[in-house]
Write an enzyme that holds these catalytic residues in place. Structure first.
Site, PDB file in Angstrom:
ATOM      1  N   THR A   1      11.351 -33.245 -21.754  1.00  0.00           N
ATOM      2  CA  THR A   1      10.108 -33.728 -21.165  1.00  0.00           C
ATOM      3  C   THR A   1       9.296 -34.621 -22.106  1.00  0.00           C
ATOM      4  O   THR A   1       9.371 -34.476 -23.338  1.00  0.00           O
ATOM      5  CB  THR A   1       9.221 -32.525 -20.770  1.00  0.00           C
TER       6      THR A   1
ATOM      7  N   GLY B   1      12.763 -23.287  -6.114  1.00  0.00           N
ATOM      8  CA  GLY B   1      13.655 -24.224  -5.437  1.00  0.00           C
ATOM      9  C   GLY B   1      13.876 -23.846  -3.984  1.00  0.00           C
ATOM     10  O   GLY B   1      13.323 -22.866  -3.474  1.00  0.00           O
TER      11      GLY B   1
ATOM     12  N   TYR C   1       4.033 -25.542 -22.329  1.00  0.00           N
ATOM     13  CA  TYR C   1       5.206 -26.031 -21.597  1.00  0.00           C
ATOM     14  C   TYR C   1       6.010 -26.991 -22.465  1.00  0.00           C
ATOM     15  O   TYR C   1       7.228 -26.845 -22.633  1.00  0.00           O
ATOM     16  CB  TYR C   1       4.776 -26.717 -20.300  1.00  0.00           C
TER      17      TYR C   1
END
Length: 332
Positions: A117, A36, A142
């Site tokens: 997700t 970030g 993931y």
């Protein structure tokens, strides 16, 4: 509300933090700045530089206030890398989330919003759009790591009464329409910003992965949802958590191919996009399009930026105005 936003210096997290501030809420951003940007933390938000892998620091952060809601975005999120480093992804995403969830249950947090997700739906044996109750079949470590976390949240509700919203969103894209925030990953892997950069001459050699998928032009189909619409859905989801936990698929319900993204960028920018074909990537399903009917019906959510050209225009405007992204304030 007093809200803790983990990963709030990232793309989606920063936009959600800003939308919460715009709505008058008190916001604290927690981020380790590994991916970030400190400059992406919206003005008015308090900032805690904390790595969620540090259980002690996580505990101190959660104990520092009485949070009305915790929103969790912090995670490793590159599907391709997860296929090369599966155990790192599984371990890191699950342990960091578990540290946070456990601390939240100890300190009386009752509302938890989780950035899940569409990678939970990795197979190609279902017709689109994908409903909330579709078979979970992650196509990558993931996606598997996100499912682990969803299951942990089920037990946090059953045993501790912490209600959660698992928002399984599809392809976040675009930028704040007012130009305050945008998308700046390092490295960038998302198709829309990569295509924009190719059009602007900043990223030569754009690759489209696969031209033999069973789609209308042979390229992958994805459901692009504007990040501001995404943020609105997160805020609405908090309102569902007074009495129960919820799970929603979050997308426009519209699918656009990779080639259509290139064509949109060319229309909006007025520039030719240089690109070439590349082999398929492991873990990439042909079509990912959301059925967000239940989210719409239960929360009144209605996306305002559904048109692909509109999404591209906001992203292009921010990237033209910020050629270095967040510049010297960027992570690493």
């Amino acid at each position: 509300m007093k809200c803790l936003v983990t990963g709030g210096a990232g793309f989606v997290g920063s936009h959600v933090a800003m939308s919460l501030l715009d709505a008058g809420h008190d916001v604290t951003v927690l981020d380790d700045l590994s991916t970030g940007h400190r400059a992406a933390v919206p003005p008015g938000a308090r900032f805690l530089h904390v790595d969620l892998a540090d259980a002690t620091a996580t505990e101190e952060a959660v104990a520092s206030e009485r949070w009305d809601a915790v929103l969790h975005f912090a995670a490793l999120s590159l599907v391709g890398v997860s296929m090369r480093e599966p155990f790192h992804y599984l371990r890191r995403n699950y342990i960091t989330a578990l540290n946070l969830i456990e601390s939240c249950t100890r300190h009386g947090v009752k509302r938890f919003v989780f950035s899940s997700t569409a990678a939970l739906f990795g197979g190609d044996d279902r017709p689109p759009p994908i409903a909330d109750d579709a078979l979970i079949d992650p196509g990558s470590p993931y996606g598997e790591s996100k499912f682990f976390i969803e299951r942990a949240l089920v037990w946090a509700d059953r045993i501790y009464g912490m209600h959660s919203a698992c928002l399984r969103y599809f392809n976040a894209a675009g930028a704040d329409p007012k130009g305050r925030l945008g998308e700046d990953h390092r490295p960038e892997t998302h198709l829309i910003p990569l295509t924009i950069d190719a059009a602007l001459g900043r990223h030569p050699g754009l690759k489209l992965f696969g031209n033999d998928y069973p789609t209308r032009d042979g390229t992958c189909v994805r459901d692009y949802i504007h990040v501001t619409d995404l943020a609105d859905a997160h805020i609405r989801a908090i309102g569902q958590l007074d009495t129960r936990s919820v799970t929603y698929n979050l997308g426009n319900g519209l699918g656009f191919t990779n080639l259509e993204v290139v064509q949109s960028v060319e229309r909006i920018s007025g520039r030719k996009v240089p690109w070439e074909w590349a082999d398929r990537r492991p873990g990439d399903p042909a079509v990912l399009v959301a059925d967000a009917t239940r989210l719409r019906q239960e929360t009144g959510w209605n996306p305002q930026y559904q048109n692909l050209d509109t999404i591209v225009e906001t992203a292009l405007r921010w990237r033209e105005a910020h050629p270095q992204g967040y510049g010297n304030n960027a992570a690493s």
